[in-house]
Motif scaffolding. Structure first.
Motif, PDB file in Angstrom:
ATOM      1  N   GLU A 159       6.828  -3.788  -9.830  1.00 14.22           N
ATOM      2  CA  GLU A 159       5.882  -3.146 -10.739  1.00 14.22           C
ATOM      3  C   GLU A 159       4.967  -2.226  -9.949  1.00 14.22           C
ATOM      4  O   GLU A 159       4.530  -2.566  -8.842  1.00 14.22           O
ATOM      5  CB  GLU A 159       5.051  -4.184 -11.494  1.00 14.22           C
ATOM      6  N   LEU A 160       4.698  -1.048 -10.505  1.00 15.54           N
ATOM      7  CA  LEU A 160       3.792  -0.079  -9.909  1.00 15.54           C
ATOM      8  C   LEU A 160       2.760   0.342 -10.947  1.00 15.54           C
ATOM      9  O   LEU A 160       3.066   0.427 -12.138  1.00 15.54           O
ATOM     10  CB  LEU A 160       4.555   1.168  -9.434  1.00 15.54           C
ATOM     11  N   PHE A 170       2.057   7.384  -8.460  1.00 18.95           N
ATOM     12  CA  PHE A 170       1.969   5.958  -8.168  1.00 18.95           C
ATOM     13  C   PHE A 170       1.657   5.743  -6.687  1.00 18.95           C
ATOM     14  O   PHE A 170       1.841   6.642  -5.866  1.00 18.95           O
ATOM     15  CB  PHE A 170       3.288   5.258  -8.506  1.00 18.95           C
ATOM     16  N   SER A 171       1.234   4.524  -6.377  1.00 26.00           N
ATOM     17  CA  SER A 171       0.926   4.166  -4.991  1.00 26.00           C
ATOM     18  C   SER A 171       2.171   3.770  -4.212  1.00 26.00           C
ATOM     19  O   SER A 171       2.092   3.478  -3.020  1.00 26.00           O
ATOM     20  CB  SER A 171      -0.080   3.008  -4.964  1.00 26.00           C
ATOM     21  N   GLY A 172       3.321   3.738  -4.859  1.00 29.10           N
ATOM     22  CA  GLY A 172       4.574   3.414  -4.194  1.00 29.10           C
ATOM     23  C   GLY A 172       5.725   4.137  -4.866  1.00 29.10           C
ATOM     24  O   GLY A 172       5.569   4.753  -5.924  1.00 29.10           O
ATOM     25  N   LYS A 173       6.900   4.051  -4.258  1.00 27.56           N
ATOM     26  CA  LYS A 173       8.090   4.709  -4.790  1.00 27.56           C
ATOM     27  C   LYS A 173       8.916   3.714  -5.598  1.00 27.56           C
ATOM     28  O   LYS A 173       9.131   2.584  -5.159  1.00 27.56           O
ATOM     29  CB  LYS A 173       8.941   5.258  -3.641  1.00 27.56           C
ATOM     30  N   PRO A 174       9.376   4.097  -6.794  1.00 30.09           N
ATOM     31  CA  PRO A 174      10.243   3.195  -7.569  1.00 30.09           C
ATOM     32  C   PRO A 174      11.469   2.792  -6.754  1.00 30.09           C
ATOM     33  O   PRO A 174      12.108   3.626  -6.114  1.00 30.09           O
ATOM     34  CB  PRO A 174      10.630   4.045  -8.784  1.00 30.09           C
ATOM     35  N   ALA A 175      11.795   1.507  -6.792  1.00 32.86           N
ATOM     36  CA  ALA A 175      12.906   0.993  -5.989  1.00 32.86           C
ATOM     37  C   ALA A 175      14.262   1.369  -6.571  1.00 32.86           C
ATOM     38  O   ALA A 175      15.275   1.288  -5.876  1.00 32.86           O
ATOM     39  CB  ALA A 175      12.790  -0.524  -5.855  1.00 32.86           C
ATOM     40  N   ASN A 176      14.305   1.735  -7.834  1.00 35.45           N
ATOM     41  CA  ASN A 176      15.544   2.199  -8.453  1.00 35.45           C
ATOM     42  C   ASN A 176      15.193   3.236  -9.513  1.00 35.45           C
ATOM     43  O   ASN A 176      14.020   3.428  -9.855  1.00 35.45           O
ATOM     44  CB  ASN A 176      16.335   1.036  -9.058  1.00 35.45           C
TER      45      ASN A 176
END
Length: 229
Positions: free
Chosen positions: A136-137, A153-159
């Protein structure tokens, strides 16, 4: 599409006048699409060429192979098309392929407005997806439409597929929920990521809420602009 016979996309391009005025949203690698005026030159349908004014194209930042929206003048009306940007043709022209026409009924889904609201992206793997893990982001939107979301977002979606988005819109007691896919992702400074989503699954009522929010936000921005001027 007033003035055009209802036909396949190849026939639609053939019926357009050569050297007619058009407006296209050029996909940009990092940031907002750039809307430019141009001239449509017919080649071999469904392909065609758009010619721009000198020193207009942001050649170093154009995202090729991406679909975008094109509006072409036709008699006393306009034709709205979903097209793919294929390649450059010199310094002033781009080659496109027409993909589909956009009906007036679905055109509202492409209406986009800049708005910053909280958004959560999450992924919940199915029972057969044993190798995938949930994530979750949290972030905020940059712009929004009935057909897509641009957010940071603070991160990159994993998929990239089957991602659930929860969007907190003004005046709504519950978030708007939809299933989306990642169109493109870019890394920003301070380990942040800009992600463009296309909405894949959404209830009709939820889409109507998004579109209503976009229209209200546009009116608010226009009122603020009038006050400043």
């Amino acid at each position: 599409m007033q003035g055009l016979v209802v036909a396949g996309i190849t026939e639609i391009i053939n019926q357009l006048n050569d050297s007619t005025m058009a407006t296209v949203d050029i996909p940009i690698k990092e940031g907002e699409d750039q809307r430019l005026n141009c001239i449509l030159k017919k080649t071999e349908s469904p392909s065609f060429k758009l010619v721009f004014a000198p020193n207009t194209l942001p050649r170093d930042t154009i995202e090729y192979g991406t679909s975008c929206r094109l509006v072409v003048k036709h008699k006393d009306s306009s034709v709205n098309l979903n097209v793919r940007l294929d390649e450059a043709d010199g310094d002033r022209a781009l080659i496109f392929t027409a993909l589909e026409s956009i009906s007036p009924e679905s055109l509202r889904e492409y209406f986009r407005v800049m708005i910053s609201v909280p958004v959560r992206a999450s992924y919940h793997p199915g029972p057969r997806e044993k190798k995938n893990v949930p994530w979750e982001l949290t972030g905020h939107t940059i712009d929004l439409s009935g057909g897509g979301v641009l957010a940071v977002f603070s991160g990159k979606p994993a998929n990239n597929n089957r991602i659930q988005l929860e969007i907190d819109l003004p005046g709504q007691s519950a978030p708007v929920v939809c299933i989306a896919g990642v169109v493109r992702t870019y890394r920003l400074r301070k380990n942040r990521f800009q992600v463009a989503f296309t909405i894949i699954e959404i209830e009709g009522k939820a889409r109507d809420i998004i579109i209503s929010c976009c229209l209200q936000e546009q009116r608010r921005q226009l009122r603020d602009k009038v006050r400043v001027e």
